[in-house]
Design an enzyme around this catalytic site. Structure first.
Site, PDB file in Angstrom:
ATOM      1  N   TRP A 101       0.828  -1.212   0.000  1.00 44.96           N
ATOM      2  CA  TRP A 101       0.000   0.000   0.000  1.00 44.96           C
ATOM      3  C   TRP A 101       0.860   1.258   0.000  1.00 44.96           C
ATOM      4  O   TRP A 101       0.548   2.237  -0.668  1.00 44.96           O
ATOM      5  CB  TRP A 101      -0.982   0.001   1.166  1.00 44.96           C
ATOM      6  CG  TRP A 101      -1.960  -1.131   1.084  1.00 44.96           C
ATOM      7  CD1 TRP A 101      -2.143  -2.141   1.992  1.00 44.96           C
ATOM      8  CD2 TRP A 101      -2.898  -1.379   0.014  1.00 44.96           C
ATOM      9  NE1 TRP A 101      -3.122  -2.991   1.555  1.00 44.96           N
ATOM     10  CE2 TRP A 101      -3.603  -2.550   0.352  1.00 44.96           C
ATOM     11  CE3 TRP A 101      -3.212  -0.730  -1.183  1.00 44.96           C
ATOM     12  CZ2 TRP A 101      -4.609  -3.084  -0.464  1.00 44.96           C
ATOM     13  CZ3 TRP A 101      -4.204  -1.262  -2.007  1.00 44.96           C
ATOM     14  CH2 TRP A 101      -4.886  -2.419  -1.640  1.00 44.96           C
ATOM     15  N   ASP A 171      -1.436   6.651   6.377  1.00 47.99           N
ATOM     16  CA  ASP A 171      -2.530   5.748   6.033  1.00 47.99           C
ATOM     17  C   ASP A 171      -2.713   4.801   7.218  1.00 47.99           C
ATOM     18  O   ASP A 171      -1.816   4.015   7.527  1.00 47.99           O
ATOM     19  CB  ASP A 171      -2.134   4.968   4.762  1.00 47.99           C
ATOM     20  CG  ASP A 171      -3.135   3.882   4.379  1.00 47.99           C
ATOM     21  OD1 ASP A 171      -4.136   3.689   5.099  1.00 47.99           O
ATOM     22  OD2 ASP A 171      -2.912   3.227   3.338  1.00 47.99           O
ATOM     23  N   LYS A 195     -11.747  -1.800   6.950  1.00 46.30           N
ATOM     24  CA  LYS A 195     -10.885  -2.704   7.691  1.00 46.30           C
ATOM     25  C   LYS A 195     -11.352  -2.783   9.149  1.00 46.30           C
ATOM     26  O   LYS A 195     -11.672  -3.842   9.634  1.00 46.30           O
ATOM     27  CB  LYS A 195      -9.423  -2.234   7.638  1.00 46.30           C
ATOM     28  CG  LYS A 195      -8.882  -2.007   6.228  1.00 46.30           C
ATOM     29  CD  LYS A 195      -8.683  -3.296   5.455  1.00 46.30           C
ATOM     30  CE  LYS A 195      -8.631  -3.134   3.952  1.00 46.30           C
ATOM     31  NZ  LYS A 195      -7.496  -2.392   3.435  1.00 46.30           N
TER      32      LYS A 195
HETATM   33  C1  LIG Z   1      -6.965  -1.958   2.150  1.00 40.94           C
HETATM   34  C2  LIG Z   1      -5.949  -0.922   2.242  1.00 40.94           C
HETATM   35  C3  LIG Z   1      -5.831   0.080   1.264  1.00 40.94           C
HETATM   36  C4  LIG Z   1      -6.698   0.133   0.040  1.00 40.94           C
HETATM   37  O1  LIG Z   1      -7.975   0.506   0.385  1.00 40.94           O
HETATM   38  P1  LIG Z   1      -9.110   0.801  -0.712  1.00 40.94           P
HETATM   39  O2  LIG Z   1     -10.184   1.389   0.131  1.00 40.94           O
HETATM   40  O3  LIG Z   1      -9.464  -0.540  -1.303  1.00 40.94           O
HETATM   41  O4  LIG Z   1      -8.567   1.715  -1.718  1.00 40.94           O
HETATM   42  C5  LIG Z   1      -4.871   1.062   1.448  1.00 40.94           C
HETATM   43  N1  LIG Z   1      -4.075   1.058   2.519  1.00 40.94           N
HETATM   44  C6  LIG Z   1      -4.158   0.104   3.481  1.00 40.94           C
HETATM   45  C7  LIG Z   1      -3.237   0.159   4.652  1.00 40.94           C
HETATM   46  C8  LIG Z   1      -5.088  -0.911   3.366  1.00 40.94           C
HETATM   47  O5  LIG Z   1      -5.168  -1.855   4.312  1.00 40.94           O
END
Ligand SMILES: *Cc1c(COP(=O)(O)O)cnc(C)c1O
Length: 359
Positions: A101, A171, A195
């Site tokens: 990511w 993030d 998540k």
């Molecule tokens: C799942 C995830 C993403 C991607 O998320 P989307 O909502 O599918 O774009 C980005 N960063 C992390 C840390 C993730 O776990």
């Protein structure tokens, strides 16, 4: 009804209490005669829902007044572009690459300016967090970017990087609300909610007000400017209304549970059960450097592909589902987010013990 223990990395398990409440309110939300799915986002009823959601989130995370909370769409992945489009005044930013990511965010930023990789753990399949105490960060970098919990690899920063005075952007998709954080350490904290918070379709961005400006990269679409959404309190256009409603319910559930300090204790307790087992197992091994282990995502392997497959299959039959590791890592991964009860982790470990004896 037959609920399973769902160890999916995302979309993921939600608190049963929240799902029950949502089911009860499905046909008639608080006397409105309609579902939240059916109501105007400009209605008074919905205004209360989004305002309470924001207030509860602010209380849970103790978000300072000089930060905005935005409920957006496009997933965490859209932020990979939105961040450089809005923040790259000097067209330069520093990225710490600790997994897929972070790497995707780093690659996306290269479309808009100079993204500088200042540290990486790719040399050892992202199984650790690099030392970030004294990185070579360009003076004129607009921000330093991290992915705080690496969902796929199961690593987590235990200390934030020394940004040397630069704005930190994080993030936190897979560790959102798993423990208390000091929001004032960040310029932007953001994450997709699917998540650890709610259903897919909502991304929450917590952004310091001085980072929200008129000035964005030329050609930045109106919908991709933080200012557009900040000025309209996330109601510039139709927001992901039902998703926000469920997030709001999860915030209330978290408050009722005792808040983020209590969640941290619970999450540490749950993760310890699994890691303690892995540390003494002769069959299963964790794949991450111990001091960098995530409380949320726990990858492990047997070292034998066929045995891994057998494990996932038999676990599924026993009601322990979505344990297959990410396609880039293989093996298994148990995601044990806030809503996973301790009992689920205990059942998983009991199953692993039995599997170890039998194989
Ligand atoms: C799942 C995830 C993403 C991607 O998320 P989307 O909502 O599918 O774009 C980005 N960063 C992390 C840390 C993730 O776990």
């Amino acid at each position: 009804m037959n609920r399973v223990y769902n160890f999916s990395a995302g979309p993921a398990v939600l608190p049963e209490e929240v799902l029950r409440e949502a089911a009860e309110e499905m046909m008639d939300y608080k006397g409105s005669g309609m579902s939240v799915m059916e109501m105007s986002h400009r209605s008074k009823v919905f205004a209360t829902i989004i305002e309470e959601a924001e207030a509860d989130l602010r209380e849970l995370m103790q978000i300072p007044d000089n930060y905005k909370v935005l409920f957006l769409q496009g997933g965490a992945s859209q932020q990979f572009a939105m961040i450089p489009m809005n923040l790259m005044k000097n067209k330069k930013a520093a990225y710490i690459v600790t997994g897929q990511w972070a790497k995707k965010a780093f690659q996306e930023a290269q479309l808009y300016g100079e993204a500088v990789k200042v540290a990486s753990s790719e040399d050892e399949t992202f199984s650790y967090i690099p030392d970030c105490s004294d990185l070579d960060i360009p003076e004129d970098a607009d921000y330093v970017y991290i992915c705080e919990n690496n969902t796929i690899y199961g690593t987590k920063y235990k200390a934030l990087p020394n940004t040397k005075g630069h704005t930190l952007v994080a993030d936190v998709s897979s560790c959102f609300l798993s423990e208390p954080v000091d929001v004032s350490q960040y310029g932007i904290i953001y994450g997709g909610v699917q998540k650890n918070i709610g259903p897919a379709g909502v991304v929450i961005v917590i952004i310091r007000e001085d980072l929200i400006g008129e000035e964005t990269l030329p050609g930045t679409p109106t919908m991709l400017k933080y200012k557009t959404h900040a000025d309209a309190a996330s109601l510039y256009n139709t927001p992901p209304a039902y998703g926000i409603y469920i997030c709001g319910k999860v915030f209330k559930w978290l408050k009722k549970m005792g808040g983020l300090e209590v969640m941290k204790q619970r999450n540490e307790e749950k993760a310890k059960i699994l890691y303690d087992f892995l540390d003494q197992s002769k069959l299963f091994q964790g794949t991450v450097r111990k001091e960098d282990r995530s409380l949320m995502n726990v990858p492990f392997v047997t070292g034998d592909k066929e045995l891994d497959e057998k494990f996932v299959k038999e676990a599924t039959a026993a009601g322990l589902v979505n344990l297959k590791g990410h396609r880039t890592v293989g093996g298994m991964r148990a995601s044990i987010y806030n809503a996973m009860p301790k009992e689920g982790v205990e059942k998983l470990v009991a199953f692993m013990k039995k599997f170890e004896e039998e194989n």
